[in-house]
Design an enzyme around this catalytic site. Sequence first.
Site, PDB file in Angstrom:
ATOM      1  CG  ASP A 174      -1.820  -0.835   1.560  1.00 12.50           C
ATOM      2  OD1 ASP A 174      -3.035  -1.041   2.114  1.00 12.50           O
ATOM      3  OD2 ASP A 174      -1.831  -2.624   0.733  1.00 12.50           O
ATOM      4  CG  ASP A 203      -5.476  -0.451  -0.852  1.00  9.99           C
ATOM      5  OD1 ASP A 203      -5.396  -0.633   0.594  1.00  9.99           O
ATOM      6  OD2 ASP A 203      -6.105  -0.051  -1.658  1.00  9.99           O
ATOM      7  CG  HIS A 236      -8.217   2.423  -0.319  1.00  5.90           C
ATOM      8  ND1 HIS A 236      -9.189   3.512  -0.152  1.00  5.90           N
ATOM      9  CD2 HIS A 236      -8.565   1.581   1.189  1.00  5.90           C
ATOM     10  CE1 HIS A 236      -8.966   3.769   1.533  1.00  5.90           C
ATOM     11  NE2 HIS A 236      -9.057   1.865   2.005  1.00  5.90           N
ATOM     12  CG  ASP A 580     -23.135  17.663  -5.856  1.00  2.07           C
ATOM     13  OD1 ASP A 580     -22.203  17.843  -5.905  1.00  2.07           O
ATOM     14  OD2 ASP A 580     -23.551  17.764  -7.318  1.00  2.07           O
ATOM     15  CB  SER A 584     -22.264  21.539  -8.413  1.00  3.71           C
ATOM     16  OG  SER A 584     -23.226  20.890  -8.011  1.00  3.71           O
ATOM     17  CG  ASP A 620     -23.927  31.429   5.027  1.00  7.83           C
ATOM     18  OD1 ASP A 620     -22.797  31.569   5.399  1.00  7.83           O
ATOM     19  OD2 ASP A 620     -24.758  32.507   5.774  1.00  7.83           O
ATOM     20  CG  ASN A 622     -24.948  28.800  -3.426  1.00  2.00           C
ATOM     21  OD1 ASN A 622     -24.575  29.007  -2.119  1.00  2.00           O
ATOM     22  ND2 ASN A 622     -24.829  27.608  -3.552  1.00  2.00           N
ATOM     23  CG  ASP A 624     -29.671  28.268  -6.414  1.00  2.00           C
ATOM     24  OD1 ASP A 624     -28.968  27.156  -7.561  1.00  2.00           O
ATOM     25  OD2 ASP A 624     -28.890  28.229  -5.408  1.00  2.00           O
TER      26      ASP A 624
END
Lengths: 653, 223
Positions: A174, A203, A236, A580, A584, A620, A622, A624
């Site tokens: 590894d 790995d 991995h 996602d 993004s 917080d 965005n 949208d």
Amino acid sequence: MGCGTSSSTKDRKSEKALKAALVIQNWYRGYSARLKARQRYALTIFQSIEYADEQGQLQLSNFFSFMLENYTQIHEKDPELVARLFGRTLQDSKDRQEYVSFVDVPDSYNGPRLQFPLTFTDIDLLVEAFKQQQILHAHYVLEVLFETKRVLKQMPNFTQVKTSPTKEITICGDLHGKLDDLFLIFYKNGLPSGSNSYIFNGDFVDRGKHSMEILMILFVSFLVYPNDLHLNRGNHEDFMMNLRYGFTKEILHKYKLHGKKILQILEDVYTWLPIGTIIDNEILVIHGGISESTDLNLLHRIERHKMKSVLMPPISIDEDQDTDLKKTKTGANVVPREGKTNESPSEQLPKHEWEQVIDILWSDPRGKRGCYPNTSRGGGCYFGPDITSKILNKFQLKMLIRSHECKPEGYEICHDGKVVTVFSASNYYEEGSNRGAYIKLCCDMTPRFFQYQVTRATCLRPLYQRVNTMESSAIRILKERMLSRKTDLIRAFQLQDRSKSGKLSMGQWAFSMENTLGLNLPWRSLSPHLVTTDKNGNINYMSTFQDIHIQKPVKEAQSTLIETLYRYRSDLQIIFNVIDSDHSGLISMEEFRAMWKLFNSHYSIHIEDFQVDELAERMDLNKDGSIDFNEFLKAFYVVHKLEKLNKSDANLL
Amino acid sequence: GSQSLVWLKSQKIGGETVETGPKICLPVDKRNTIWFIFRTVKSEDSEVCSRCYLSEDGLIFYCAALKVKELVVAEYHRKIKEAFEVFDHEANNTVDVREIGTIIRSLGCCPSEGELHDLIAEVEEEEPTGYIRYEKFLPVMTEVLLERRYRPIPEDTLLRAFEVLDSSKRGFLTREELIKYMTEEGEPFSQEEMEEMLSAAVDPESNSIHYKDYIAMMVVDES
């Protein structure tokens, strides 16, 4: 002044000196041994927690299956997610032209520029460039990945290698993104070439900060010397593992524009890595280990590229169901998938083949005879010396070389010399935690082991300082673990503390800790670091939680919610990353809510939906209405109150 | 052997001073623990055997003495098991004989090299295999802990030892002097041990060992 008097004074003096020396030596050896024991304890902590985390993978895997059952019902307009999770195939050359041509290398780029077809000068170029901390441009990364995939596709599941008296082979374990270790190996042992063969046993990536650089050096070397640089897949080399253990993050950070493309191609490249290497028809080199049912003949034949990820067990679509799938809370029936997605059963490995590969990538050898499920890691098994003998004999092999486990000396021999573990990432857990090693093999000669340890300073710090660093680091993560299970721990403690005194005996405390955390650690020896004791030797069990707490992102948020989110943060991170699909970093509130609902029900967490909603809305956002989930999760970090104090003490010393 | 357990108190019962046994020998600071264990034992163990006496303030003797030894031994067993398991890499209840010294010392004992040698001989197989089995180690180590053998060197003894070697009372030893004493006298250090000690003990500016500071630093590190 006669001879008699002076010699007896001398005798007395030297006797005193002898006694004094004995005292000092005795004291020092005791101290030194205790240091080594502390080092070993720290290592044990790191290792147990690492494996316990891997166990979490299994739960996550079940969750994905569960999610796929129900998600499509809740969110039928998102077949993309399902397609993404079930691996759609990329069309080859067409996409290649597209991708690579889209990525321009600006003139201002002063990093390494590779020239295809690659030659040994490109290897040198990369090594030098990476030593200067340069980053290889995405254009070249993509080219290398495409080319590597093309060449790997032509290779069989097991690479056959022959050594000769003039041609030894070097086997590395590894690396886990530790570039300095690779440089050290090349420095001691030479760069790969036609006369200097290497096997890298999986790995290569995750955890360390330079997984990409290691991968590039290895792949480029492979492309230049495909018959002398051999790569085996490790557990991995799996896009799901990368999501949790840092490589995905590294890529998206280093390649902000093109990271997503790189990730997509990488997923594929992993699946084409060979499963193992066989040297001189007698030595099997694989990443993890074997099980009692390991069938090399079968493994030679399987379509290895269909093994996408350890977290994507094949889901059967007929009556012959996994029991996991039956756990749908809604009681909904499983809808056959062919209709809903592009997925067809032929894109997955059959279950028994998938399990064979999992065993190869995840198993660990142990002294106990027989074959048992690997409960620490949650995948693969523990195999005993009898299993090793049986399987080696069955396939006419003499030795098994594997990696997968960090060893203090960088290597370890067990099962009567038949199994060798080699691990090449020194200081894996923390500076000073372990050495790295590599093996040189040739024909019938006994293997030779070479050890090393990377150190940033020009000379090694004294042992006690290195041990202190390791120990503080280990205790820190152990305390964080305790914090993430705080509610369960307190419940366990209180169950035994009938008189509600806030105290438990050592035995009671150790029992609760082991049972609740599921970690097999030397609790009695560790207790001074974790709790305070009163003068009767009893443990004040709440004392651990007094100097450590989770920083609340929002003041009003309830502590159980915080604790839950903290505990599952890495699982949540993976799930978010998977949803996602365009990488993004943002998901919509709607997706977040749907996600949370499923998570809630599958993990049986009792948090009201509105609580999570409120929390998300207060972060917080965005404009949208989407959530930057990395920010969301980052907010749940642990504050160690005494940390500042310790740091200033260190400066005083 | 001489490792009898001595009772700390004798009790007056019915006008007679009763001494109990087997006797428990414990340092004064452990006395409170024992009383605490007694009280716990008493509350759970409502039966009193014929050889037990209960005084007015509720302290028990004989049977409790045995039970306490059991409790003490049980805790020692668990402590020894923990320390052993950390070095039992293959999880098959054996450790490499070369790690036995570390294990014994991590449990708070300070045998000399000679004493360690003898201990190893006690726990080894008849035909030494290079491995020590837990089954053999446990009883021997339990006795060592019960008898409080191989007590660690107190700080002031250590300081005096350095002062003996520092015959001209300068407050320090030179590097060469320390090397000479440690590698030529007593139970000599190996080269590795010597280098390890020097790396922490030598003050780089003066190239000498200010032993008082060194000891103070090591003591802090261990606490």
